[in-house]
Design a protein around this motif. Structure first.
Motif, PDB file in Angstrom:
ATOM      1  N   LYS A 146      47.945   6.075  66.377  1.00  0.00           N
ATOM      2  CA  LYS A 146      47.538   5.983  67.788  1.00  0.00           C
ATOM      3  C   LYS A 146      46.978   4.600  68.092  1.00  0.00           C
ATOM      4  CE  LYS A 146      48.096  10.112  69.715  1.00  0.00           C
ATOM      5  NZ  LYS A 146      49.254  10.137  70.559  1.00  0.00           N
ATOM      6  N   GLY A 147      47.493   3.983  69.132  1.00  0.00           N
ATOM      7  CA  GLY A 147      46.928   2.719  69.593  1.00  0.00           C
ATOM      8  C   GLY A 147      47.400   1.477  68.857  1.00  0.00           C
ATOM      9  N   LYS A 148      48.178   1.633  67.785  1.00  0.00           N
ATOM     10  CA  LYS A 148      48.616   0.453  67.022  1.00  0.00           C
ATOM     11  C   LYS A 148      50.073   0.138  67.347  1.00  0.00           C
ATOM     12  CE  LYS A 148      45.164  -0.128  63.886  1.00  0.00           C
ATOM     13  NZ  LYS A 148      44.317  -1.278  64.041  1.00  0.00           N
ATOM     14  N   VAL A 149      50.294  -1.108  67.770  1.00  0.00           N
ATOM     15  CA  VAL A 149      51.654  -1.528  68.092  1.00  0.00           C
ATOM     16  C   VAL A 149      52.001  -2.701  67.191  1.00  0.00           C
ATOM     17  CG1 VAL A 149      53.132  -2.480  69.897  1.00  0.00           C
ATOM     18  CG2 VAL A 149      51.400  -0.800  70.487  1.00  0.00           C
ATOM     19  N   ASP A 150      53.179  -2.653  66.547  1.00  0.00           N
ATOM     20  CA  ASP A 150      53.544  -3.804  65.706  1.00  0.00           C
ATOM     21  C   ASP A 150      54.236  -4.866  66.552  1.00  0.00           C
ATOM     22  OD1 ASP A 150      56.128  -2.960  66.052  1.00  0.00           O
ATOM     23  OD2 ASP A 150      56.172  -1.858  64.166  1.00  0.00           O
ATOM     24  N   ASP A 151      54.813  -5.883  65.868  1.00  0.00           N
ATOM     25  CA  ASP A 151      55.355  -7.026  66.615  1.00  0.00           C
ATOM     26  C   ASP A 151      56.804  -6.848  67.050  1.00  0.00           C
ATOM     27  OD1 ASP A 151      52.972  -8.202  66.231  1.00  0.00           O
ATOM     28  OD2 ASP A 151      53.610  -9.521  64.608  1.00  0.00           O
ATOM     29  N   CYS A 152      57.370  -5.676  66.841  1.00  0.00           N
ATOM     30  CA  CYS A 152      58.812  -5.573  67.057  1.00  0.00           C
ATOM     31  C   CYS A 152      59.199  -5.633  68.538  1.00  0.00           C
ATOM     32  CB  CYS A 152      59.382  -4.335  66.394  1.00  0.00           C
ATOM     33  SG  CYS A 152      58.477  -2.866  66.776  1.00  0.00           S
ATOM     34  N   TYR A 153      58.208  -5.663  69.436  1.00  0.00           N
ATOM     35  CA  TYR A 153      58.568  -5.789  70.843  1.00  0.00           C
ATOM     36  C   TYR A 153      58.723  -7.249  71.255  1.00  0.00           C
ATOM     37  CZ  TYR A 153      53.530  -6.465  71.203  1.00  0.00           C
ATOM     38  OH  TYR A 153      52.266  -6.907  71.015  1.00  0.00           O
ATOM     39  N   LEU A 154      58.459  -8.160  70.298  1.00  0.00           N
ATOM     40  CA  LEU A 154      58.647  -9.584  70.597  1.00  0.00           C
ATOM     41  C   LEU A 154      60.067  -9.987  70.216  1.00  0.00           C
ATOM     42  CD1 LEU A 154      55.253 -10.966  69.316  1.00  0.00           C
ATOM     43  CD2 LEU A 154      56.061 -10.993  71.665  1.00  0.00           C
ATOM     44  N   LEU A 155      60.644 -10.847  71.022  1.00  0.00           N
ATOM     45  CA  LEU A 155      62.018 -11.263  70.762  1.00  0.00           C
ATOM     46  C   LEU A 155      62.068 -12.621  70.074  1.00  0.00           C
ATOM     47  CD1 LEU A 155      63.695 -10.314  74.149  1.00  0.00           C
ATOM     48  CD2 LEU A 155      63.640  -8.999  72.044  1.00  0.00           C
ATOM     49  N   SER A 156      61.182 -13.536  70.464  1.00  0.00           N
ATOM     50  CA  SER A 156      61.266 -14.909  69.958  1.00  0.00           C
ATOM     51  C   SER A 156      60.478 -15.068  68.665  1.00  0.00           C
ATOM     52  CB  SER A 156      60.690 -15.889  70.987  1.00  0.00           C
ATOM     53  OG  SER A 156      61.284 -15.659  72.231  1.00  0.00           O
ATOM     54  N   GLU A 157      61.116 -15.761  67.722  1.00  0.00           N
ATOM     55  CA  GLU A 157      60.476 -15.954  66.418  1.00  0.00           C
ATOM     56  C   GLU A 157      59.164 -16.727  66.558  1.00  0.00           C
ATOM     57  OE1 GLU A 157      61.233 -14.491  63.600  1.00  0.00           O
ATOM     58  OE2 GLU A 157      62.848 -13.488  64.677  1.00  0.00           O
ATOM     59  N   ASP A 158      59.120 -17.733  67.478  1.00  0.00           N
ATOM     60  CA  ASP A 158      57.893 -18.532  67.597  1.00  0.00           C
ATOM     61  C   ASP A 158      56.729 -17.681  68.117  1.00  0.00           C
ATOM     62  OD1 ASP A 158      59.276 -18.416  70.043  1.00  0.00           O
ATOM     63  OD2 ASP A 158      58.196 -20.135  70.829  1.00  0.00           O
ATOM     64  N   LEU A 159      57.034 -16.708  68.998  1.00  0.00           N
ATOM     65  CA  LEU A 159      55.962 -15.842  69.503  1.00  0.00           C
ATOM     66  C   LEU A 159      55.474 -14.891  68.410  1.00  0.00           C
ATOM     67  CD1 LEU A 159      57.034 -14.913  73.139  1.00  0.00           C
ATOM     68  CD2 LEU A 159      55.306 -16.539  72.417  1.00  0.00           C
ATOM     69  N   LYS A 160      56.410 -14.431  67.564  1.00  0.00           N
ATOM     70  CA  LYS A 160      56.031 -13.554  66.454  1.00  0.00           C
ATOM     71  C   LYS A 160      55.089 -14.311  65.520  1.00  0.00           C
ATOM     72  CE  LYS A 160      60.056 -10.561  66.332  1.00  0.00           C
ATOM     73  NZ  LYS A 160      61.318 -10.232  65.712  1.00  0.00           N
ATOM     74  N   LEU A 161      55.426 -15.583  65.279  1.00  0.00           N
ATOM     75  CA  LEU A 161      54.623 -16.425  64.389  1.00  0.00           C
ATOM     76  C   LEU A 161      53.223 -16.633  64.980  1.00  0.00           C
ATOM     77  CD1 LEU A 161      55.268 -17.954  61.742  1.00  0.00           C
ATOM     78  CD2 LEU A 161      55.569 -20.009  63.119  1.00  0.00           C
ATOM     79  N   GLU A 162      53.211 -16.921  66.291  1.00  0.00           N
ATOM     80  CA  GLU A 162      51.938 -17.136  66.997  1.00  0.00           C
ATOM     81  C   GLU A 162      51.060 -15.888  66.906  1.00  0.00           C
ATOM     82  OE1 GLU A 162      51.135 -17.843  71.540  1.00  0.00           O
ATOM     83  OE2 GLU A 162      52.616 -19.271  70.818  1.00  0.00           O
ATOM     84  N   ARG A 163      51.679 -14.728  67.091  1.00  0.00           N
ATOM     85  CA  ARG A 163      50.957 -13.465  67.052  1.00  0.00           C
ATOM     86  C   ARG A 163      50.365 -13.220  65.659  1.00  0.00           C
ATOM     87  NH1 ARG A 163      51.434  -7.912  68.959  1.00  0.00           N
ATOM     88  NH2 ARG A 163      49.402  -7.155  68.318  1.00  0.00           N
ATOM     89  N   SER A 164      51.173 -13.502  64.601  1.00  0.00           N
ATOM     90  CA  SER A 164      50.658 -13.239  63.257  1.00  0.00           C
ATOM     91  C   SER A 164      49.536 -14.226  62.906  1.00  0.00           C
ATOM     92  CB  SER A 164      51.778 -13.258  62.207  1.00  0.00           C
ATOM     93  OG  SER A 164      52.291 -14.545  62.081  1.00  0.00           O
ATOM     94  N   LYS A 165      49.622 -15.457  63.432  1.00  0.00           N
ATOM     95  CA  LYS A 165      48.534 -16.432  63.213  1.00  0.00           C
ATOM     96  C   LYS A 165      47.246 -15.920  63.840  1.00  0.00           C
ATOM     97  CE  LYS A 165      50.955 -20.853  62.963  1.00  0.00           C
ATOM     98  NZ  LYS A 165      51.434 -21.922  63.827  1.00  0.00           N
ATOM     99  N   LYS A 166      47.373 -15.398  65.106  1.00  0.00           N
ATOM    100  CA  LYS A 166      46.197 -14.885  65.819  1.00  0.00           C
ATOM    101  C   LYS A 166      45.569 -13.746  65.020  1.00  0.00           C
ATOM    102  CE  LYS A 166      47.366 -15.688  70.655  1.00  0.00           C
ATOM    103  NZ  LYS A 166      47.866 -15.018  71.860  1.00  0.00           N
ATOM    104  N   ARG A 167      46.428 -12.893  64.456  1.00  0.00           N
ATOM    105  CA  ARG A 167      45.925 -11.747  63.697  1.00  0.00           C
ATOM    106  C   ARG A 167      45.184 -12.219  62.455  1.00  0.00           C
ATOM    107  NH1 ARG A 167      50.333  -6.911  64.084  1.00  0.00           N
ATOM    108  NH2 ARG A 167      49.329  -5.943  65.855  1.00  0.00           N
TER     109      ARG A 167
END
Ligand code: FE2
Length: 380
Positions: A354-375
């Motif tokens: 409940k409440g946890k969303v992974d990164d698979c809704y992102l399309l661009s690799e650079d945004l995925k990278l940015e998100r994992s850095k933030k995490r």
């Protein structure tokens, strides 16, 4: 936009426990709202948007998505009377006690309540007149994605103190930028970059935003540049092909409440592709209801396609055409992929957190990278 299960950068106060919230039709009104039938002539206040941006104008190939249309400017959709009735139904005790979802992503979302206890909201989005308007702007005939997604509400409430603090911070930042000779704009997102689960969304504003600044939707163009669309005013709506365009909702400052209603849509025709995923909604839904409705409409699509395929084969035979083996095999492969996609989206109940969303809704690799850095930074 269509902030179904997306990250808030700043936690919002919970309206259920926030003593400062005293908006119109106060949240948790004790009485059951009066039943009002939806009348298109009285409750629709439609004026076409000043501009609609095509996918091509946003730098995307025409083959992307289910329509050549990307996003609209805000346009008037519902009358003041309709908005008041929607607020009464949405902000009732019953909806809050039965249909409120919270997550790491957004503290207060109201979902799935329309069939149960919001007849006006339900009828407003099922009305052929409303669907006609939405479909015309979207450039494809649309229906609500599922009943469960009718009238999803994102609710943000700020106390006077929080409102003033945020405004003062903004003024200070703007002054600093001016001293340094730079242009400044408040780019803080209320939700992080994401794509929606459903092909199209219509975001309608249920709050008075006349004294607010910000609240735009930022879109990523095909070339990676950011493009902003104004946020809607009360009674206005914005239509976005959100499954195919990465976007984020920017903060609105200067108000004490911001209540937006997001209804998701899919193409009516069974032969059009259906790329619907459940990534952003799975963790904030009654899974039994979500899976039932997802399976139900997808099986309807398959039945239509099989009927259509049978008719086509029979017609070809009657017309003495040679049998098109390659076409049949392609059709079978496509339907297998359709079922495999469903199987992937229907995740076992015990694996959904409940409440946890992974990164698979992102399309661009650079945004995925940015998100994992933030995490990683958040953990450190
Ligand atoms: Fe969205």
């Amino acid at each position: 936009m269509a902030t179904v299960g997306t990250l808030t950068s700043t936690p919002l106060p919970d309206p259920m426990t926030n003593p400062d919230f005293d908006g119109v039709n106060t949240i948790g009104t004790s009485s059951t709202p009066e039943k009002v039938p939806f009348e298109p002539s009285k409750h629709l206040n439609f004026m076409p948007p000043s501009k609609v941006y095509s996918m091509e104008e946003l730098g995307y190939p025409q083959s992307r998505g289910v329509s050549p249309i990307g996003v609209s400017e805000p346009f008037p959709l519902f009358s003041a009377e309709a908005i008041q009735q929607m607020r009464k139904e949405v902000l009732s005790d019953e909806v809050f006690s039965k249909w409120k979802y919270s997550s790491e992503l957004a503290q207060c979302q109201l979902r799935g309540y329309a069939t149960d206890c919001a007849p006006f909201v339900y009828d407003a989005w099922k009305s052929p007149e409303t669907l006609g308007i939405i479909s015309k702007i979207a450039g494809v005939d649309l229906v609500p994605a599922m009943d469960f997604e009718i009238g999803h509400v994102n609710l943000a409430v700020y106390s006077e103190e929080e409102k003033n603090k945020a405004l003062n911070e903004m003024v200070a930042k703007a002054n600093r930028a001016a001293d340094e000779g730079k242009d400044w704009e408040d780019g803080d997102p209320i939700v992080d970059w994401h794509t929606d689960s459903y092909p199209f969304v219509c975001v309608t504003m249920l709050s008075d935003c006349t004294r607010m600044v910000g609240g735009e939707t930022a879109l990523r163009r095909g070339d990676g540049e950011v493009f902003k669309v104004r946020g809607p005013q009360m009674g206005y709506a914005v239509i976005l092909q959100g499954r195919y365009i990465e976007h984020q909702a920017l903060r609105a400052l200067g108000g004490t409440e911001r209540i937006s209603m997001v209804t998701s849509f899919r193409p009516r025709a069974s032969l059009i592709k259906d790329d619907t995923v459940l990534t952003t909604v799975r963790p904030i839904s009654d899974l039994g209801e979500l899976y039932l409705q997802f399976a139900e409409y997808r099986f309807d699509i398959l039945q239509d396609r099989f009927r259509h395929a049978n008719k086509l084969m029979r017609d070809q035979q009657r017309a003495r055409r040679s049998f098109d083996t390659a076409r049949l095999k392609q059709f079978i492969r496509e339907q297998m992929e359709f079922l495999e996609h469903m199987d992937k989206e229907i995740v076992e109940d015990d694996k959904v957190v409940k409440g946890k969303v992974d990164d698979c809704y992102l399309l661009s690799e650079d945004l995925k990278l940015e998100r994992s850095k933030k995490r990683r930074a958040a953990v450190a």
